[in-house]
Design a protein around this motif. Structure first.
Motif, short mmCIF file in Angstrom:
data_model
loop_
_atom_site.label_atom_id
_atom_site.label_comp_id
_atom_site.label_asym_id
_atom_site.label_seq_id
_atom_site.Cartn_x
_atom_site.Cartn_y
_atom_site.Cartn_z
N GLN A 25 1.96 13.08 -4.16
CA GLN A 25 2.58 13.31 -5.46
C GLN A 25 1.63 13.03 -6.62
OE1 GLN A 25 6.21 11.01 -5.79
NE2 GLN A 25 7.03 11.79 -3.87
N GLY A 26 0.47 12.48 -6.34
CA GLY A 26 -0.43 12.08 -7.40
C GLY A 26 -0.24 10.61 -7.74
N MET A 27 -1.17 10.09 -8.54
CA MET A 27 -1.17 8.66 -8.86
C MET A 27 0.16 8.21 -9.47
SD MET A 27 -2.93 5.82 -8.86
CE MET A 27 -4.69 6.14 -8.83
N HIS A 28 0.69 8.97 -10.41
CA HIS A 28 1.92 8.54 -11.08
C HIS A 28 3.11 8.54 -10.12
CE1 HIS A 28 2.17 12.88 -11.23
NE2 HIS A 28 3.38 12.83 -11.73
N GLY A 29 3.12 9.49 -9.17
CA GLY A 29 4.18 9.49 -8.17
C GLY A 29 4.09 8.30 -7.25
N ILE A 34 0.85 -1.18 0.00
CA ILE A 34 0.00 0.00 0.00
C ILE A 34 0.89 1.23 0.00
CG2 ILE A 34 -1.77 1.28 1.26
CD1 ILE A 34 -2.50 -1.46 2.57
N VAL A 35 0.79 2.03 -1.04
CA VAL A 35 1.52 3.30 -1.10
C VAL A 35 0.53 4.40 -0.76
CG1 VAL A 35 2.88 4.89 -2.50
CG2 VAL A 35 3.13 2.42 -2.83
N ASP A 36 0.67 4.93 0.43
CA ASP A 36 -0.22 5.98 0.93
C ASP A 36 0.33 7.32 0.46
OD1 ASP A 36 -1.73 7.79 2.34
OD2 ASP A 36 -1.74 6.62 4.19
N ASP A 37 -0.39 7.93 -0.46
CA ASP A 37 0.10 9.15 -1.11
C ASP A 37 -0.35 10.40 -0.35
OD1 ASP A 37 1.52 10.41 -3.23
OD2 ASP A 37 -0.37 10.87 -4.24
N GLY A 38 0.04 10.44 0.94
CA GLY A 38 -0.23 11.64 1.74
C GLY A 38 -1.57 11.70 2.41
N SER A 39 -2.19 10.55 2.71
CA SER A 39 -3.51 10.55 3.35
C SER A 39 -3.49 11.27 4.69
CB SER A 39 -4.01 9.12 3.56
OG SER A 39 -4.28 8.48 2.34
N THR A 40 -4.59 11.96 4.97
CA THR A 40 -4.75 12.63 6.27
C THR A 40 -5.90 12.02 7.06
OG1 THR A 40 -6.15 14.32 5.21
CG2 THR A 40 -3.79 14.82 5.44
N ASP A 41 -6.49 10.95 6.54
CA ASP A 41 -7.55 10.25 7.28
C ASP A 41 -6.92 9.15 8.14
OD1 ASP A 41 -6.86 8.33 5.45
OD2 ASP A 41 -8.81 8.28 4.43
N ASN A 42 -7.66 8.14 8.49
CA ASN A 42 -7.14 7.07 9.36
C ASN A 42 -6.62 5.87 8.59
OD1 ASN A 42 -9.80 6.41 8.55
ND2 ASN A 42 -10.02 4.96 10.25
N PHE A 92 6.15 17.10 -11.89
CA PHE A 92 6.15 18.53 -12.19
C PHE A 92 5.67 19.31 -10.97
CE2 PHE A 92 5.63 16.39 -16.28
CZ PHE A 92 6.64 16.99 -17.03
N LYS A 93 6.30 20.40 -10.70
CA LYS A 93 5.97 21.20 -9.52
C LYS A 93 4.50 21.61 -9.53
CE LYS A 93 7.32 25.37 -6.99
NZ LYS A 93 8.17 26.59 -6.99
N ASP A 94 3.86 21.40 -8.39
CA ASP A 94 2.46 21.78 -8.18
C ASP A 94 1.48 21.02 -9.08
OD1 ASP A 94 3.21 23.68 -6.24
OD2 ASP A 94 3.56 25.19 -7.78
N GLU A 95 1.93 19.91 -9.66
CA GLU A 95 1.05 19.08 -10.48
C GLU A 95 1.02 17.65 -9.95
OE1 GLU A 95 1.54 21.47 -14.73
OE2 GLU A 95 1.40 19.28 -14.71
N LYS A 96 -0.07 16.94 -10.22
CA LYS A 96 -0.29 15.62 -9.63
C LYS A 96 -0.68 14.56 -10.66
CE LYS A 96 0.01 17.56 -5.48
NZ LYS A 96 1.20 17.40 -4.64
N TYR A 97 -0.43 14.82 -11.95
CA TYR A 97 -0.94 13.85 -12.93
C TYR A 97 -0.02 13.75 -14.15
CZ TYR A 97 -4.13 11.32 -16.00
OH TYR A 97 -4.69 10.38 -16.84
N VAL A 98 0.33 12.52 -14.48
CA VAL A 98 0.92 12.16 -15.78
C VAL A 98 0.26 10.85 -16.19
CG1 VAL A 98 3.00 11.38 -16.99
CG2 VAL A 98 3.15 13.31 -15.40
N GLY A 99 -0.14 10.73 -17.44
CA GLY A 99 -0.82 9.52 -17.91
C GLY A 99 0.00 8.27 -17.67
N LEU A 100 -0.58 7.28 -16.99
CA LEU A 100 0.14 6.05 -16.67
C LEU A 100 0.52 5.26 -17.91
CD1 LEU A 100 -1.94 4.83 -13.58
CD2 LEU A 100 0.23 6.09 -13.58
N ALA A 101 -0.24 5.44 -18.99
CA ALA A 101 0.03 4.67 -20.21
C ALA A 101 1.37 5.03 -20.84
CB ALA A 101 -1.09 4.88 -21.22
N LYS A 150 -5.59 21.34 -14.26
CA LYS A 150 -4.66 21.51 -13.14
C LYS A 150 -3.25 20.98 -13.42
CE LYS A 150 -8.30 21.12 -9.63
NZ LYS A 150 -8.86 20.29 -8.54
N ASN A 151 -3.11 20.13 -14.43
CA ASN A 151 -1.82 19.45 -14.67
C ASN A 151 -1.35 19.59 -16.11
OD1 ASN A 151 -1.67 17.87 -11.93
ND2 ASN A 151 -3.72 17.47 -12.72
N PRO A 152 -1.28 20.80 -16.63
CA PRO A 152 -0.97 20.97 -18.05
C PRO A 152 0.42 20.51 -18.45
CG PRO A 152 -0.93 23.09 -16.94
CD PRO A 152 -1.50 22.10 -15.96
#
Length: 296
Positions: A68-72, A36-44, A173-182, A221-223
């Protein structure tokens, strides 16, 4: 040594992650690791996962990182995985009880170092296959040709050889959270085909907070991530001109969103990019019109 890692990127999904856990507990073959890669969760999420680790029913590895977003999260997973094979099961999805057994049996019989892995099926909660089945007359194919040549539609589940998925890390990329996984999958297509397996390996539920249902907002948001992705797809040696032209349209639109005045000199396909400018401008304004309220 276990041969398969099931990895799950997650972000504030404690409310649904238990569905994935319950399905993994029920696997008829438990010779796998759940990463499990927890990408910064703030819940439990961390507390919940630690309770599952204490149960000791399946082997669980947990890793928390800044968002970092899904790709991170995928980058981190591939760095950590050391089993021969890996498969991503998203936090809102789960595996049928015999999925792991089917993967390992199939790979033991047909797997080899001349293929990148296995492509199987995703289904909805009601059991219906998402999109189409895989062509029964083929034993292997690239992912790209399945969709562009053989008429396959819908999400499919990919099981890759880990040594290959460590290649082609996704850029951040700074302040971005998405790059296509494909991006990674099509890069692997340049060297390998996948084994085709007409079995459901994952049951998918598209939640309202999932990235696939918020694509226009992701686009806005992720140009930089989208521009990178489209440029890479234009470079694919096996892609058709029409496919590359569609990527050029999106590349123009994303370049306008980043205010990149050098987008023509930066493109790997100048002619197609110039031709794509009018449609790229139309797409740019469409994205702005559909996302203005969300991003205000």
């Amino acid at each position: 040594m276990k041969r398969l890692t099931v990895f799950t990127p997650t972000f504030n999904r404690a409310y649904c992650l238990h569905n994935c856990y319950e399905s993994l507990k029920s696997q008829t073959n438990k010779e796998f690791i759940w990463l499990i890669v927890d990408d910064g969760s703030t819940d439990n999420t961390e507390e919940l996962v630690n309770s599952w680790i204490k149960e000791g029913i399946i082997e669980i590895q947990y890793y928390w990182q800044e968002n970092q977003g899904m790709h991170g999260a995928h980058n981190t997973a591939y760095e950590l995985i050391d089993t021969e094979l890996n498969v991503c099961i998203d936090s809102d999805d789960f595996m049928p009880a015999e999925a792991v057994e089917k993967i390992l049996t199939f790979w033991s019989e047909y797997g080899n170092d001349k293929v990148s892995g296995i492509v199987g099926l995703d289904s909805y909660l009601n059991g219906k296959v998402i999109g189409t089945n895989l062509p029964k007359h083929l034993k292997t194919s690239t992912l790209f040709e399945l969709y562009t040549k053989h008429g396959v539609t819908g999400d499919k589940k990919l099981v890759y050889r880990t040594e290959l998925t460590k290649k082609f890390p996704y850029p951040l990329f700074k302040d971005e959270k998405y790059v296509g996984l494909a991006y990674k999958y099509y890069k692997l297509d340049e060297e390998y085909e996948l084994l085709l397996m007409n079995e459901t390996l994952c049951v998918v539920e598209y939640l309202a907070d999932g990235s696939s249902l918020n694509m226009l907002n992701q686009y806005r948001k992720n140009p930089n991530g989208f521009a990178f992705y489209r440029k890479e797809l234009m470079k694919l040696p096996f892609a058709t001109t029409s496919f590359k032209f569609r990527q050029a349209i999106h590349y123009v639109s994303s370049s306008l969103l980043t205010n990149n005045r050098k987008f023509i000199s930066d493109t790997p396909s100048k002619g197609l990019t110039i031709l794509a400018i009018p449609l790229g401008i139309v797409l740019y304004f469409y994205v702005l019109s559909k996302t203005r309220v969300v991003n205000a």
